[in-house]
Design a protein around this motif. Sequence first.
Motif, short mmCIF file in Angstrom:
data_model
loop_
_atom_site.label_atom_id
_atom_site.label_comp_id
_atom_site.label_asym_id
_atom_site.label_seq_id
_atom_site.Cartn_x
_atom_site.Cartn_y
_atom_site.Cartn_z
N ALA A 194 -18.98 -64.43 1.41
CA ALA A 194 -19.68 -65.07 2.52
C ALA A 194 -18.94 -64.92 3.84
O ALA A 194 -19.56 -64.92 4.90
N SER A 195 -17.61 -64.77 3.80
CA SER A 195 -16.86 -64.83 5.04
C SER A 195 -16.17 -63.53 5.44
O SER A 195 -15.74 -63.41 6.57
N ARG A 253 -17.46 -76.13 4.07
CA ARG A 253 -18.74 -75.57 3.60
C ARG A 253 -18.75 -75.45 2.07
O ARG A 253 -19.76 -75.74 1.43
N MET A 254 -17.63 -75.05 1.49
CA MET A 254 -17.56 -74.92 0.04
C MET A 254 -17.63 -76.29 -0.64
O MET A 254 -18.26 -76.43 -1.69
N TRP A 282 -21.27 -77.37 -0.43
CA TRP A 282 -22.07 -76.62 -1.40
C TRP A 282 -21.86 -77.15 -2.82
O TRP A 282 -22.81 -77.42 -3.54
N SER A 326 -16.97 -67.32 -1.70
CA SER A 326 -16.45 -67.64 -0.37
C SER A 326 -15.99 -66.39 0.36
O SER A 326 -16.22 -66.22 1.56
N SER A 344 -22.67 -72.59 8.92
CA SER A 344 -21.85 -71.88 9.90
C SER A 344 -22.51 -71.83 11.27
O SER A 344 -21.93 -71.28 12.20
N ARG A 373 -14.53 -73.40 6.57
CA ARG A 373 -14.91 -72.67 5.35
C ARG A 373 -14.71 -73.57 4.13
O ARG A 373 -15.57 -73.64 3.25
N ASN A 383 -24.44 -71.57 3.23
CA ASN A 383 -23.18 -71.26 3.90
C ASN A 383 -23.44 -70.77 5.32
O ASN A 383 -22.76 -71.17 6.26
#
Length: 165
Positions: free
Chosen positions: A145-146, A25-26, A29, A142, A84, A22, A80
């Motif tokens: 998204a999660s 990914r951030m 981005w 975040s 994933s 995670r 994102n």
Amino acid sequence: AQRITTYYNEHTSRSTKYDWHRTGRMIIWGSVFFAPAGHVWYNFLDRFVRTAGRRAIAQKVAMDMLIFTPPLNMAFFTCNNVLSGQPLDEAAHKAWVKLPPTLAVNFAVWPGIQVVTFGFVPLQYRVLFINVMCLGWSAFLSTMASDADLKLAAVSTSRKYEADE
């Protein structure tokens, strides 16, 4: 975002394991997508809006909220989801479902920040200022998204809209 989520998880039955994917990914981005897009966008706004004062600030805020923000948030969720491991069509659908609640929060939070940005922050520091402001916003994105509960809420919202059509 993960510290907030970890605190929440400690007070519920959820796992508290740190998610390095995670975080990755951030980072991707922010560094690969948002930083260049933000740089180009804020320079464009300064060249495009030729008025001055309050009118210029209002025009820039409106353009940012209505032109830049929706596709940027859609791109965030899609990126994102793809990072994933989801297929692009599924990633885009999930992004589309999360867009309305995200924009609702965005439209409540960002206009004030953008008034400060366009009214007081010199152009050469705007991307830096926005990036500092984005620390909190990125935590929100975040989490959106999660978080499984938010995903379920977003899907049920999507089904409600599909049923109304």
